[in-house]
Motif scaffolding. Structure first.
Motif, PDB file in Angstrom:
ATOM      1  N   LYS D  88      68.790  19.142  27.542  1.00 52.11           N
ATOM      2  CA  LYS D  88      69.758  19.124  26.505  1.00 52.11           C
ATOM      3  C   LYS D  88      70.973  20.016  27.127  1.00 52.11           C
ATOM      4  O   LYS D  88      71.207  20.677  28.687  1.00 52.11           O
ATOM      5  N   GLY D  90      73.251  22.642  28.083  1.00 53.80           N
ATOM      6  CA  GLY D  90      73.767  24.370  28.094  1.00 53.80           C
ATOM      7  C   GLY D  90      72.075  24.861  28.561  1.00 53.80           C
ATOM      8  O   GLY D  90      72.438  25.810  28.181  1.00 53.80           O
ATOM      9  N   VAL D  91      71.300  24.034  28.765  1.00 61.28           N
ATOM     10  CA  VAL D  91      70.091  24.519  28.900  1.00 61.28           C
ATOM     11  C   VAL D  91      69.399  24.145  30.233  1.00 61.28           C
ATOM     12  O   VAL D  91      69.312  22.742  30.986  1.00 61.28           O
ATOM     13  N   GLY D  92      69.172  25.261  31.995  1.00 66.24           N
ATOM     14  CA  GLY D  92      68.368  24.578  32.871  1.00 66.24           C
ATOM     15  C   GLY D  92      67.291  24.041  32.787  1.00 66.24           C
ATOM     16  O   GLY D  92      66.523  24.877  32.160  1.00 66.24           O
ATOM     17  N   PRO D  93      66.920  23.196  33.569  1.00 63.94           N
ATOM     18  CA  PRO D  93      65.014  23.277  33.403  1.00 63.94           C
ATOM     19  C   PRO D  93      64.789  23.902  34.725  1.00 63.94           C
ATOM     20  O   PRO D  93      65.061  24.927  35.266  1.00 63.94           O
ATOM     21  N   GLU D  94      62.854  24.235  34.119  1.00 65.89           N
ATOM     22  CA  GLU D  94      62.434  26.058  34.569  1.00 65.89           C
ATOM     23  C   GLU D  94      62.858  26.051  36.437  1.00 65.89           C
ATOM     24  O   GLU D  94      62.127  24.711  36.430  1.00 65.89           O
ATOM     25  N   PHE D  96      64.678  26.332  38.212  1.00 67.53           N
ATOM     26  CA  PHE D  96      66.567  26.185  38.717  1.00 67.53           C
ATOM     27  C   PHE D  96      66.429  27.004  40.391  1.00 67.53           C
ATOM     28  O   PHE D  96      65.989  28.459  39.540  1.00 67.53           O
ATOM     29  N   TYR D  97      67.143  27.402  41.052  1.00 69.66           N
ATOM     30  CA  TYR D  97      67.639  28.249  41.180  1.00 69.66           C
ATOM     31  C   TYR D  97      69.239  28.501  41.000  1.00 69.66           C
ATOM     32  O   TYR D  97      69.685  28.089  40.454  1.00 69.66           O
ATOM     33  N   SER D  98      68.851  29.739  40.545  1.00 70.91           N
ATOM     34  CA  SER D  98      70.155  30.340  40.383  1.00 70.91           C
ATOM     35  C   SER D  98      70.764  30.973  42.253  1.00 70.91           C
ATOM     36  O   SER D  98      70.482  31.806  42.403  1.00 70.91           O
ATOM     37  N   ASP D 121      74.995  33.465  39.910  1.00 69.00           N
ATOM     38  CA  ASP D 121      74.092  33.173  38.894  1.00 69.00           C
ATOM     39  C   ASP D 121      74.290  32.104  37.992  1.00 69.00           C
ATOM     40  O   ASP D 121      74.358  32.249  36.616  1.00 69.00           O
ATOM     41  N   ILE D 138      75.542  27.767  33.324  1.00 68.55           N
ATOM     42  CA  ILE D 138      74.588  26.924  32.434  1.00 68.55           C
ATOM     43  C   ILE D 138      74.332  26.844  30.830  1.00 68.55           C
ATOM     44  O   ILE D 138      74.487  25.313  30.569  1.00 68.55           O
ATOM     45  N   ALA D 139      76.140  27.073  30.496  1.00 69.78           N
ATOM     46  CA  ALA D 139      76.722  27.005  29.452  1.00 69.78           C
ATOM     47  C   ALA D 139      76.997  26.164  29.148  1.00 69.78           C
ATOM     48  O   ALA D 139      77.508  24.496  28.229  1.00 69.78           O
ATOM     49  N   VAL D 326      83.786  33.004  26.087  1.00 68.83           N
ATOM     50  CA  VAL D 326      83.266  31.376  27.200  1.00 68.83           C
ATOM     51  C   VAL D 326      84.274  30.952  27.731  1.00 68.83           C
ATOM     52  O   VAL D 326      84.381  30.989  28.716  1.00 68.83           O
ATOM     53  N   GLN D 329      86.422  33.503  30.230  1.00 62.81           N
ATOM     54  CA  GLN D 329      85.780  33.049  31.743  1.00 62.81           C
ATOM     55  C   GLN D 329      85.849  31.815  31.712  1.00 62.81           C
ATOM     56  O   GLN D 329      86.924  31.799  33.349  1.00 62.81           O
TER      57      GLN D 329
END
Lengths: 408, 408, 408, 408
Positions: D88, D90-94, D96-98, D121, D138-139, D326, D329
């Motif tokens: 999806k 703007g959404v990372g998979p559970e 994920f490495y930050s 981050d 992420i976004a 956003v 940034q």
């Protein structure tokens, strides 16, 4: 208290005339202050007196001034407003009057009309047909708007300190020293919040992330549950750390139960953000049964309106954040309607932004452990601002104990 | 933990010898760290290794080093101390060793002797006849004293962080951020005070006037009554405002009941001082039945020894104040004997002065609302210092609630 | 500006009488303020007016009040002083008047006598035979002294802001924000110091150790050499680190040339103390040709009187330090005679102690990088105090450049 | 410096094997640290050693580890990365490495690939086809992106303090005390900026409104003119007050020439905003010959790219402000490319936001008069951050004098 100045001048101004004017004012129960008195020593010397007159309402002040006119006094600022027309969207005409946050009237052809939506650093837009005036930020001006130019015909209330002093609220006012009894201050603040609630005024809470990091989120959530928060402003970080603590038990990776650092805790806030983004937002997370505690949960559950305003230091952000600062200001402006007391908890950015939008008459309580921040926030040119140099954790714990016990 | 360094050098130093040394250290359960290793690539290259060795006691360390000597290792600092004689009262010989506040041993002819009364910035005076050594401030040196010169033969313990970490105390250590959960910190501090009390250690409280101004005196008095304070240091102002509040209900003229300013309240502290001066002192005021509550009353009633040290900003002062700073330091030095934990409450001057006198092994908890003060106080080169950026009023309220509830 | 209040009351008080009184005041060029005016609406109603009258000198005020008495006005506080006798050395009689730091007169049998040595929190001792009055600290009272009781017959000047405002000095007054142009402030301060010097007033400098640590000692020494410092107050630490830097090139072990830490530098201050103790004092060290630069050297060489006051956090101390706080206060009190401007540089303890001793009319400039300290110091109830939140290093560099260039 | 850990375990691990491993590491000029050594006392005891190995490049580290593998050592973290696919936008998979902000490599099938655009981050997005990896907020994730999961196969450089220490830069590092010689610090900072310029690196300046209020704008403009600023970040307020000072000579209504308050000065910033809004923006105002001095003028004239990021406390804002956080940034992220040194001048919000975007290897110099702000900003887990507690006015004056004199 509304104030105006009248002048007496000319050769027939003498002590006798002055005494008559004073007598007239005193008989109308108005207040006065002799600003300047130059009484000629001989009959030929020109004399002059300037007298400030005060009355509790704008209307009453007009009556007093009317009476003094009869005695020869001339109002110093008695003219009607000057207007100009906006020729380009978002741009004011040169010389526009820039508003303060204090209750203001404008003189439209001799009639004093209150300015609605009072807010500092705005333009006053006038609807002459309907005798209406309102504050408008420059960015929202539209071509064709009629706008007040200069100070002529504008009357600003002076703040009346005494009414509050009688209620014992403002003893705390000017001094932001940390060496004071906080428990007494909290008790007074709690009384004030109760009073606002009893007359159906709104309580606004503006919060910074320290509320969550210090573990005070549970006290704030309890106040929300008990109905003491009617509108809530914060930034992305507050919501992120609150969700982090609800989902993972940590705030910025520090475990709220025992203060230890969680393994890989520095990733927790990203994980929290990502999870809410995946669900679509905070309400969705509550509805899905995933977000089950904390400040944001309490707000959603109790249908308390909130504004999360974006900033360039945000991670994520959460889908609920308004990232455009002009849009966020609009949402906050909307949220401040009807607010009578604002608690500003450990946030400089959001507190200053909120302070810019609030009328001076709204009481603001600024709590921060940094005296420089408190001084900056409390310095609104109004005795309605109180600064408390304090731990937000213990402030909220004490406030909760004062408010929720006093209910029972 | 005591540390020493040994060196291996020469052509027969190779990986095999190094491994034997490591093996020997490991078998004696000592710790080691390879500081430097230059192993020659050919048999002709000179090799070198420097190894830091650590053992829990000074004696055990000597055994390990003895074993390593057999393998060819040479201690880096193995000589005995050098001494010189004081030729003028209050003046040290050039080149004297200036002490730290960490447990220290000196090598007197091959025997490691502990230095008594350890305190920073002192001279080490040695009694060779009786194999004794002790710290002595320069001002107290007497002609004829034998004094350690230079660093040779001096061994300073390194602080052992782990023992405390196991007890969960020092998680709070390095970070003095205000954005932390104070209630967790107070819980840990309360546990530590309980532990000190159970092993009959002493608790020292050092207090500044904010304790009284914030209305926290009642919490401190309750802790004294409950036996949690074994010795107390403060200045004239604390005692003056405490007496002012006991006699007149105000602190610096501000009413502690309701936060209002008393009429002529600015004279109250002079009145309090004058009254105690008239009676001859605090104990006399208690005996006369005039001083009946507050911190000083609780100290006198419970026979808790206290030192009130004078400063140039004092009014009065009270007869109990030691106005000479050198005499006051002596009294404080005496008072710190046996202290295991020190609470430093909102005072920079008295806290730093006390910190200068305390051995590094004493736990110190510094509470102040100013982070700069906390940082300065907590920075003692020891993980035994904890800084809490907090309201002293709520800190003491919470501590009282933790300690006195936990008794019942 | 001296102020007094007069009252008019009774049935014959009407607007005409009021106007005559105002007329009389205006004709004598005095100032007035109508504090309260209740003019009866009918001839039978009792009327009342309270008027505050101000004149530039105490004597002129008496003339104005004399004139108003003739018109029926009654001074609110017109009585003579009440006296009591000290019965025990160092203890005042109950109810004594506690002084402020503002110029004060006492009414001795109808004559207004100035109080000498004005200082806050003192007792006013009166010599009726010679019509003299002076401030005396409680501790210095002697049995038999005649002392003022209560407020009756005491008249305190109100501070006159305007004289200074005309000279542009006090625009800086109330605001201690760090977000201001410091170069402008330094320029004004330099002008003020020049003005004081031109009228042979004294400049007092009170300094803390940051002056030395930041490397600003050289700027201060240059100001001393150029004759801009007439008296100097500090503690042991300033002198110790100044001597350390003169003898060893470091301050607290940090090399002032390049900012690196000297090996064993933490012992340097003890070494410096010990060397001066060995020589017998600072002047002896200068005379012996050992102390050849720095702030203390400049003071000794230029015969500028200095007071080094002891505190419990001192190491050593140096032989020149007055260790007894009451004696140190006496020396400082003596040193403040004739001081017209005081620079307080990065020290809270010594600045507050000095501020307690100074009359309100002395200008004080408080420089500190901590806004909380500046706020505390600048808050003397007088517009003569200016706070500058600033680096002391750059403040002194800029001040030196303003003063010493302007000489040439 | 790149670090990895290897383990030795099993019955044949003895001191001889350990010495061989150490020997091998030493011969390859790599560094090592024995983290843990449990050598069995009898031949039957299981032994264990964990050794940290360090090499200057990721490639060299691989060679050393390859050699140690031959001796039986096993890398602790030797596996390849695990990947998951974004489902999806703007959404990372559970899981994920930050990312951190430190140079990082990922192991793609045995090959260590550097991660581009390193930023804290973020998610690491991998292009396996081209052996590329990069940081992505992420976004900005898109459906289908392949993303690193967990820590396996990720290697983060440790920061190498020594290279800088040799150049004398980082002596200032850890200590943010205000009691330091600022002139020495500024000299070092100037050297560093010169060095960056000589190697064509970029200098970023991030500024807060105090730069303008303190009158330091002229120094900053001079640095821009002299080519020392390559990119500039600020908020609306800096530009507004800079324009206000250029057009009206005031900053927030305070006259920069003499420090007095201009009549109606509180409206000046609104007037400045309105004028620029009317013209369409800053460049248009320069082109129209209306904006002729100040920081923004210097930036426009010298074609220095700048980002003005919006916030909810903005008035106006100016048309040049990016109001969406956003988007702001993104513009800032773009601006930081190639930056080697960042000066952060008296702004917490913009400094933290910028710090979040910068790789750890970029030197950051944080100047603020508030030590708490400096501590917060300087605390980036990197010795490349230096905090200077100082007046920004005098810092910029001194920096200008160091840099512009040193050019001539």
């Amino acid at each position: 208290m509304y104030m105006a100045e009248v002048e007496l001048s000319g050769q027939n101004v003498d002590a006798v005339l002055l005494s008559r004017v004073i007598d007239a004012i005193a008989k109308m129960d108005a207040e006065f202050n002799l600003c300047e008195t130059r009484i000629g020593r001989t009959a030929d010397d020109a004399s002059y007196a300037r007298i400030e007159v005060g009355a509790p309402t704008c209307e009453r002040l007009d009556e007093v001034i009317g009476k003094l006119r009869e005695l020869g006094a001339v109002p110093v600022n008695g003219q009607t407003i000057t207007l100009a027309t906006v020729t380009k969207d978002g741009v004011g005409p040169e010389g526009f009057y820039s508003s303060t946050n204090i209750d203001t009237y404008v003189n439209m052809n001799g009639k004093w009309v209150p300015v609605d939506d009072i807010e500092m650093d705005c333009v006053v837009v006038v609807d002459t047909a309907n005798s209406k005036a309102r504050c408008c930020p420059i960015a929202s001006l539209s071509k064709g708007d009629r706008v007040v130019i200069g100070h002529g015909g504008v009357r600003v209330a002076s703040m009346d300190r005494r009414a509050d002093e009688e209620r014992g609220f403002s003893f705390m006012g000017s001094d932001v020293s940390s060496e004071r009894q906080k428990s007494l201050m909290v008790r007074e603040i709690a009384r004030e919040i109760q009073a606002v609630r009893e007359r159906n005024g709104k309580v606004l809470v503006v919060a910074g992330p320290a509320v969550i990091h210090t573990g005070a989120g549970k006290h704030l959530a309890a106040l929300i549950d008990a109905g003491y928060v009617n509108v809530f402003f914060a930034g992305n970080a507050v919501a992120v750390h609150d969700v982090e603590s609800a989902l993972l038990g940590t705030s910025l990776g520090v475990c709220l139960k025992d203060g230890t650092s969680a393994p890989e805790g520095h990733m927790h806030h990203m994980l929290a953000i990502n999870r809410i983004r995946g669900l679509g937002g905070l309400r969705q997370a509550v509805d899905a049964g995933i977000l089950k505690e904390g400040v944001m949960y309490a707000l959603v559950k109790n249908n308390v309106p909130f504004v999360l305003a974006g900033s360039i230091r945000d991670d994520g952000p959460l889908p609920d954040v308004i990232t455009d600062s002009v849009e966020a200001q609009k949402a906050m402006r909307q949220g401040t309607k009807g607010v009578e007391i604002a608690l500003m908890l450990s946030t400089m950015l959001h507190s200053i932004a909120t302070g810019n939008l609030l009328p001076a008459r709204v009481k603001t309580i600024c709590i921060d452990i940094n005296p420089a921040t408190v001084t900056k926030l409390a310095d609104r040119g109004s005795h309605q601002s109180i600064g408390v140099v304090s731990d937000v954790e213990w402030f909220l714990k004490e406030l909760r104990s004062n408010l929720i016990e006093s209910d029972e």
